[in-house]
Design an enzyme around this catalytic site. Structure first.
Site, mmCIF file in Angstrom:
data_model
loop_
_atom_site.group_PDB
_atom_site.id
_atom_site.type_symbol
_atom_site.label_atom_id
_atom_site.label_comp_id
_atom_site.label_asym_id
_atom_site.label_seq_id
_atom_site.Cartn_x
_atom_site.Cartn_y
_atom_site.Cartn_z
ATOM 1 N N GLY A 232 0.799 -1.231 0.000
ATOM 2 C CA GLY A 232 0.000 0.000 0.000
ATOM 3 C C GLY A 232 0.821 1.265 0.000
ATOM 4 O O GLY A 232 0.311 2.346 0.323
ATOM 5 N N ALA A 359 41.360 24.204 -0.813
ATOM 6 C CA ALA A 359 41.216 23.430 -2.047
ATOM 7 C C ALA A 359 40.096 23.963 -2.932
ATOM 8 O O ALA A 359 40.057 23.679 -4.131
ATOM 9 C CB ALA A 359 40.953 21.965 -1.714
ATOM 10 N N ASP A 576 4.595 20.719 -13.602
ATOM 11 C CA ASP A 576 3.700 19.776 -14.284
ATOM 12 C C ASP A 576 3.854 19.837 -15.796
ATOM 13 O O ASP A 576 2.865 19.817 -16.535
ATOM 14 C CB ASP A 576 2.243 20.027 -13.886
ATOM 15 C CG ASP A 576 1.359 18.804 -14.158
ATOM 16 O OD1 ASP A 576 1.909 17.686 -14.280
ATOM 17 O OD2 ASP A 576 0.134 18.964 -14.241
#
Length: 762
Positions: A232, A359, A576
């Site tokens: 589920g 660095a 979307d």
């Protein structure tokens, strides 16, 4: 003499050969054992060879199954698309070759399209928004302590193991799994009860602890669920309808968790992690003044590396390009000094301290050793190359912080004004037209829009309601009216998304985005009066053609890229993208429609609601890690793939399978031959699993997409000025010509009134 036992003397053979006989017997036994050993060895080799053959057969079968599964998925998608073009009334025969379907195919068909015949159209899904301002029944603030349920250690281990066996859940962070286990609660059901009922909305995930469960679809038995199995799980991601029933065959006990708690756990753990990492970075002198959006990108780039006691994290004298933050445990710093053979202890570092920061500026020769003082030391690391690509070189950042960006922006504005005067004039004309239309519809009744408007046809349907083509009575002015059922919005807890769509569209004015002119409401619906774009849906054209050629695909991608550029500058993520949400205007230019999932977020911020279309959602959305603008770039990569092939790259037989395919990634996927090398490179770079590595989300932003080799030479200025001819332009007879849209039956029934008042400000 005592009474103790006396060892008997060995009898001596009269001829003195007893020793020789004993040696012969021993030699014979050894030879027999050697023969037996050789026989066993030969038998073992034969079995190993047979096992190797079986493994090879299994590997071949696994590959064959994977290929057949992929082919089956492709056939399912093709079947859906074929069914889409068969109309319900007097279905016409299918075209022999999809590539030869003409652009105006919709003018030649007249049958009605039922809702089911659009099965090939992809539907969006959404959980409840994390901010529910307009939900009058929203739950109280989440409390993890209140949600916890007591369990013994053995139960916790069994539940943890069950969750970790699940294909989706095993990808979550250990802390998230731990919190889920803490909050799961026990449920007992009697024989014949239903844990899950087909057709009902799902809200829980379960683990079977005792008893026997069987899975049914209708009356058909599909399978049984073994003990300590998770099931589920789709329901904890978003609102969904259960596709099968789970019935108790005996008395059973399950452990359950609801969606609201799960999503709060995901958000809580991710936000706590981000806040901790942000505080770490703020303590670094080189980084503390960076703006929030830069810090957020660095946080997303950080990787965790683990070390055991005695491991060297850094060695003195080595060149390094990696920066470290100590997230867990202790390390010691040692350094070579005069007069000592061995490096001497300088200091000890603990959680929150950092090293190797030089660095990030240039190649750094390490000046000391950093050694783990205990097991399971955790360091957050980022290398210079990743840092430079994501947020810029240190020199660039220093210039940014010193105010050079203001000068650069002014120069850019001047250059942009000179270069794009035609697009500026177009934007001004669009704004004037929009103002005039807004003034016209402002006179309409806010609760009875159809006093002034008449419905011409239905342009689209969905779970929310319908989109109708309407015109002003006695005038030749047309609009698209989006009619949203209020009851549906309340039932799915989408009030926030509807309000968000209204607010965002009211703010926008772009030639690549549909315009909103007015909103209305009554007892049954809320309405949005939108620009009517009657060139048809991109999805239906793609469905009929099968796929697009590269020039057409480039035009589509360019329109979407311009829309995203505009939205992201305003702080809006769309969330979307898909062909179903792209529509053509009269000139054949694409516009984004349906802003129900769009959201405005601040710089450097993330949002958490699971929403989007399953085939297009990014991995970080599925895993509830929080997401930002980079999800739009992921979806753009998926769109490129679908335009060129007709199908999205990730599509399973169910939504959960689709999500698992997405989480496996696109890196190792074989592309079809119709996608050539350059668009393949663009897709792979847009669809990186790590959002910070995606094209469009690097230091140069969306310009990296526009300058990609596949789009090299594209006329961006002509597109923005709308002087570039569209390969998708179709002739329209007038402002209400809807012949390029499918035809739909009338709406069945009347929705009930919804009077809770959530829409009072709509």
């Amino acid at each position: 003499m005592g009474n103790g036992s006396v060892k008997p003397k060995h009898a001596k053979h009269p001829d003195g050969h007893s020793g020789n006989l004993s040696n012969e017997a021993l030699r014979s036994k050894v030879l027999e054992l050697e023969r037996e050993l050789r026989r066993k060895d030969a038998e073992l080799q034969e079995r190993e060879y047979h096992l190797k053959e079986l493994r090879e057969q299994l590997a071949k079968q696994t590959v064959a199954i994977a290929e057949l599964t992929e082919e089956l998925q492709s056939k399912c998608i093709q079947l859906n698309k074929l069914q889409d073009v068969i109309h319900v009334q007097g279905g016409s025969p299918l075209q022999a070759s999809p590539d030869k379907v003409p652009l105006d195919v919709h003018r030649k068909t007249s049958g009605l399209v039922s809702l089911h015949s659009r099965r090939g159209a992809k539907a969006g899904v959404s959980a409840e928004p994390t901010t529910r301002t307009y939900d009058l029944n929203k739950p109280p603030e989440f409390s993890f302590e209140k949600a916890r349920v007591r369990k013994d250690s053995s139960e916790k281990k069994l539940i943890t193991d069950a969750l970790n066996k699940n294909q989706f859940l095993k990808r979550l962070d250990p802390q998230q799994i731990k919190d889920m286990v803490e909050c799961m609660y026990g449920e007992k059901l009697s024989t014949g009860s239903y844990v899950i009922k087909q057709g009902e909305p799902g809200n829980h995930i379960f683990v079977l602890a005792e008893g026997r469960l069987e899975v049914f679809q209708g009356e058909k038995l599909l399978s049984s669920i073994p003990m300590w199995t998770t099931f589920g799980e789709l329901a904890i991601l978003y609102n969904c309808t259960r596709t099968a029933s789970v019935k108790a065959i005996t008395n059973v006990k399950t452990w359950a968790l609801d969606r609201e708690v799960f999503q709060n756990i995901m958000r809580r753990t991710a936000q706590a992690r981000d806040e901790e990492y942000r505080n770490f970075l703020r303590s670094v002198s080189l980084l503390k003044n960076l703006p929030e959006d830069k810090l957020t990108k660095i946080i997303d780039c950080l990787e965790v590396e683990y070390y055991d006691k005695g491991d060297y994290i850094i060695r003195e004298g080595e060149e390094g390009s990696t920066f470290f933050i100590l997230a867990k445990g202790k390390v010691k710093v040692t350094q070579s000094t005069e007069g000592h053979d061995q490096p001497q202890l300088i200091k000890t570092l603990q959680k929150g301290e950092y090293f190797g920061e030089k660095a990030l500026i240039s190649d750094d020769v390490r000046s000391a050793n950093i050694i783990a003082e205990e097991n399971d030391v955790a360091c957050l690391v980022i290398d210079r190359e990743t840092f430079n690509q994501t947020v810029g070189t240190f020199d660039e950042l220093q210039k940014y912080l010193e105010g050079y960006v203001a000068t650069l922006n002014r120069d850019d504005e001047k250059r942009h004004a000179k270069r794009s005067m035609s697009s500026w004039k177009l934007s001004k004309a669009l704004s004037l037209e929009m103002i005039q239309l807004k003034e016209k519809v402002a006179r309409f009744s806010s609760t009875s829009p159809f006093q002034n408007l008449e419905i011409i046809a239905t342009l689209g349907v969905g779970g929310f309601g319908r989109v109708e083509l309407v015109k002003v009575k006695n005038e030749n002015v047309a609009f698209a009216m989006k009619c949203i059922r209020k009851k549906h919005i309340v039932d799915t807890k989408q009030q926030e998304h509807v309000y968000s769509e209204k607010r965002i569209l009211e703010e926008l004015c772009s030639p690549f985005i549909v315009k909103l002119y007015r909103t209305f409401k009554d007892n049954k619906y809320v309405y949005m009066l939108l620009e009517a774009c009657l060139g048809g849906e991109l999805w239906s054209i793609l469905r009929d053609r099968g796929s697009f050629d590269e020039p057409t695909s480039k035009f589509c991608v360019a329109c979407v890229t311009e829309a995203f550029d505009y939205l992201h500058l305003l702080g809006i993520i769309y969330r979307d993208l898909k062909p179903e949400n792209l529509i053509l205007d009269a000139d054949g230019y694409l516009k984004l429609v349906d802003f129900g999932f769009a959201k405005k977020i601040g710089s450097g911020q993330k949002t958490w609601t699971f929403c989007g279309t399953p085939e297009y959602v990014a991995p970080e959305v599925i895993l509830n890690k929080g997401h930002d603008f980079s999800v739009d770039f992921w979806s753009l990569g998926i769109l490129v793939y679908e335009l060129l092939t007709g199908n999205p790259p990730f599509s399973g037989i169910d939504q959960m399978m689709t999500y698992n395919l997405i989480l496996k990634g696109i890196e190792k996927m074989d592309f079809p031959r119709k996608i050539t090398r350059r668009p393949e490179d663009l897709i792979r770079r847009l669809c990186r699993q790590n959002p910070t590595e995606r094209l469009g989300n690097l230091k140069n932003g969306i310009n990296d997409i526009k300058k990609h080799r596949w789009l090299n030479g594209f006329n961006w200025e002509g597109l923005k000025a709308r002087s570039l001819p569209s390969p998708l332009r179709r002739e329209l007879s007038g402002p209400i010509d809807h012949s390029y849209f499918d035809k739909y039956p009338p709406e069945k029934g009347v929705p009930p009134d919804e009077m809770s008042g959530w829409d009072k400000d709509f």
